[in-house]
Design a protein around this motif. Structure first.
Motif, PDB file in Angstrom:
ATOM      1  N   ASN A 144      38.957  42.655  48.338  1.00  0.00           N
ATOM      2  CA  ASN A 144      38.531  42.325  46.973  1.00  0.00           C
ATOM      3  C   ASN A 144      39.536  42.720  45.897  1.00  0.00           C
ATOM      4  O   ASN A 144      39.269  42.475  44.713  1.00  0.00           O
ATOM      5  CB  ASN A 144      37.201  43.018  46.647  1.00  0.00           C
ATOM      6  N   ASN A 196      33.494  43.374  42.417  1.00  0.00           N
ATOM      7  CA  ASN A 196      32.075  43.625  42.650  1.00  0.00           C
ATOM      8  C   ASN A 196      31.638  45.001  42.165  1.00  0.00           C
ATOM      9  O   ASN A 196      30.470  45.367  42.309  1.00  0.00           O
ATOM     10  CB  ASN A 196      31.739  43.458  44.136  1.00  0.00           C
ATOM     11  N   GLY A 221      37.948  47.119  47.775  1.00  0.00           N
ATOM     12  CA  GLY A 221      38.961  46.732  46.820  1.00  0.00           C
ATOM     13  C   GLY A 221      40.217  47.569  46.927  1.00  0.00           C
ATOM     14  O   GLY A 221      40.632  47.954  48.023  1.00  0.00           O
ATOM     15  N   GLU A 256      31.257  38.524  49.913  1.00  0.00           N
ATOM     16  CA  GLU A 256      30.575  39.808  50.026  1.00  0.00           C
ATOM     17  C   GLU A 256      29.238  39.780  49.302  1.00  0.00           C
ATOM     18  O   GLU A 256      28.232  40.294  49.816  1.00  0.00           O
ATOM     19  CB  GLU A 256      31.453  40.922  49.464  1.00  0.00           C
ATOM     20  N   ALA A 314      35.268  38.449  47.339  1.00  0.00           N
ATOM     21  CA  ALA A 314      34.225  39.086  46.548  1.00  0.00           C
ATOM     22  C   ALA A 314      32.947  38.242  46.556  1.00  0.00           C
ATOM     23  O   ALA A 314      31.828  38.770  46.643  1.00  0.00           O
ATOM     24  CB  ALA A 314      34.708  39.309  45.120  1.00  0.00           C
ATOM     25  N   ASP A 357      38.246  45.960  42.137  1.00  0.00           N
ATOM     26  CA  ASP A 357      37.199  45.414  43.009  1.00  0.00           C
ATOM     27  C   ASP A 357      36.200  44.737  42.082  1.00  0.00           C
ATOM     28  O   ASP A 357      35.416  45.412  41.402  1.00  0.00           O
ATOM     29  CB  ASP A 357      36.520  46.523  43.819  1.00  0.00           C
TER      30      ASP A 357
END
Length: 521
Positions: free
Chosen positions: A464, A373, A497, A290, A287, A371
């Motif tokens: 993620n 993010n 994710g 990213e 994560a 996820d």
């Protein structure tokens, strides 16, 4: 879903993932699906004897209205510059108790095309309590809606678009909603429903029979057969495959497990075992990479190598090596971009709930376990515990429900008088989390692969995902013996994710890998 931020609570919340042995059960403790013997065996099927007028709902109270007859509609999509014509069917398969009485009704959505030697793929989501709409409109069905990514809103229009990532060009698709999800329902009192539908082994048995009955009713037993299961559907996958193979005499050609809840005990004993921390570190690092626009397979290969090497060794050494923990803290801080003091206080052992509140704290937001993010504002930032439901689940249920109900009732014309459960809290509440569930499904995975030297299994994850982390599957598969071709059981990861397929590029990559698997058998 559990709102606590402790590690045990997050382990429990895996069972509410969408987005969480073939033993003979005691008489009366299982149900099975069974098609009406008088049911027409047309390719799309006709309505079965519903039996709803004589039965009561899961709480044993009011009688339920009869579900409508199966409905069909001709549809088409544009795929790779060509028109794909298919039939969409919404229908039911009855589930009967040991005395032959209808105890429940399973609703399915099927997409079929004319053509010789078409494979058929059966799709299950998880929860327990999730309908199959997530795989249908999120991943592999012919139509798709945008939902589940950062910035998506639950009030965005639930518009169905042609899905370039659909699998329909190479396989027919049957999406199955377990009892209590979607429009599928129990017709017996709640206490009986818990025994028949809401516990591990009966769930496997009646869903296996649903697959069998659909194949028989639609004259598809001779077709190549595949199964895809997400999250707890990934737990179901190996068990249903093995049960069909060994008990019902139906062999799958391949299985795709999406973010599977495969090995429930792998994250236990974090006080003495390095494995729980080895499982959570890579997705947290992914994560961060990213967010830095540095997430690549090569970068993740380095992360995995450190996790399985120096990190695991230092965790095992503990206080016997005074330099071990400072070394961990320094490296983990660099890998994750987290506050050095936060990492120091955790000893480099990153607890999932604490991380999700910490990573976006400066923005007043909280990350999703599916996820990290994907975020939402934290309405209780000063509470010692997380009080917000998961950001992705809060945002995705509404568009998925709206799209599915509109598709069934308006587009297909299946006029139903009932509530649609994209994610049923009642099913999750009633579910018996017995010892059989805690055994996981790795044993059945090994046995199914051993019994069929041609069976292929593809396990896929988003980098993620912290609800069912990819590292758990890597460690699990690495401990399996090589049975013939070592590529028969493979693990692949993609950006994203738990529901990585909501990203178009990851959905396309998944399709490429699955197409290759189907071509191999």
């Amino acid at each position: 879903m559990n709102k606590s931020v402790s590690r045990p609570a997050y382990a429990a919340s895996l069972l509410t993932a969408v987005l969480l042995c073939v033993a003979v059960t005691m008489p009366g403790a299982s149900a099975w699906a069974q098609s009406d013997p008088n049911k027409d065996a047309a390719p799309t099927g006709k309505p079965a004897d519903k039996g709803a007028t004589a039965d009561k709902d899961a709480k044993g109270s009011d009688k339920l209205p009869t579900l409508p007859p199966d409905a069909h509609v001709a549809q088409s999509i544009q795929l790779d510059g060509k028109t794909l014509n298919y039939t969409a069917t919404v229908g039911t398969i009855p589930v009967r108790d040991k005395d032959g009485k209808t105890a429940g009704e399973v609703v399915f959505t099927a997409y079929t095309m004319d053509g010789p030697n078409r494979p058929v793929t059966f799709a299950f989501n998880g929860g327990p309590g999730a309908s199959s709409v997530y795989l249908n409109f999120g991943a592999i069905g012919p139509k798709h809606i945008r939902a589940g990514n950062e910035g998506d809103s639950p009030s965005d229009p639930a518009t169905l678009l042609d899905n370039p990532g659909t699998w329909l060009d190479f396989t027919d698709l049957v999406f199955i909603d377990p009892i209590g999800t979607g429009f599928s329902r129990s017709l017996v009192p709640e206490a009986d429903a818990k025994k028949l539908f809401y516990t591990t082994q009966p769930d496997i048995e009646y869903l296996s029979r649903v697959v069998y009955d659909w194949l028989v009713t639609n004259n598809r037993l001779s077709s190549r057969k595949y199964l895809i299961g997400e999250s707890y559907g990934g737990f179901r996958g190996p068990r249903i495959t093995h049960y069909l193979q060994s008990q019902l005499g139906v062999a799958m050609n391949g299985v795709v497990l999406v973010s599977p809840y495969l090995n429930p005990t792998i994250e236990q004993n974090g006080d003495v075992s390095p494995i729980p921390w080895m499982v959570s570190l890579p997705p947290i690092t992914a994560a961060h990479l990213e967010r830095e626009n540095k997430l690549t397979p090569l970068a993740m290969a380095d992360v995995i190598a450190y996790t399985e090497g120096e990190y695991a060794t230092d965790l095992i050494h503990g206080r016997s090596d005074p330099a071990a923990t400072p070394r961990i803290v320094k490296h983990v801080t660099e890998m994750t971009g987290l506050d050095p003091e936060f990492v120091k206080r955790s000893g480099g052992r990153l607890e999932i709930g604490a991380y999700l509140r910490e990573v976006h704290r400066d923005e007043g937001k909280i990350g999703s376990v599916y996820d990290s993010n994907v975020t939402s504002f934290d309405p209780f930032p000063y509470s010692p515990d997380q009080r917000l439901s998961d950001p992705i689940l809060e945002a995705i249920v509404a568009p998925m429900t709206t799209a599915m109900v509109d598709f069934d009732t308006r587009i297909v014309g299946w006029k139903v008088d009932a509530r649609y459960n994209a994610l049923s809290f009642d099913v999750n509440r009633l579910w018996d989390r017995d010892g059989e569930l805690r055994k996981g499904s790795v044993e059945d995975l090994r046995q199914a692969v051993a019994a069929d030297p041609k069976l292929r299994v593809l396990i896929v994850h988003g980098w993620n995902d912290l609800s069912c982390p990819f590292m758990g599957s890597l460690l699990t598969v690495d401990q399996m013996p090589v049975m013939g071709d070592p590529t028969r059981v493979a693990v692949k990861e993609y950006p994203g994710g738990h529901m990585f397929y909501t990203r178009a590029t990851s959905r396309d990559e998944l399709k490429k890998d699955v197409t290759a698997m189907y071509a191999a058998h």
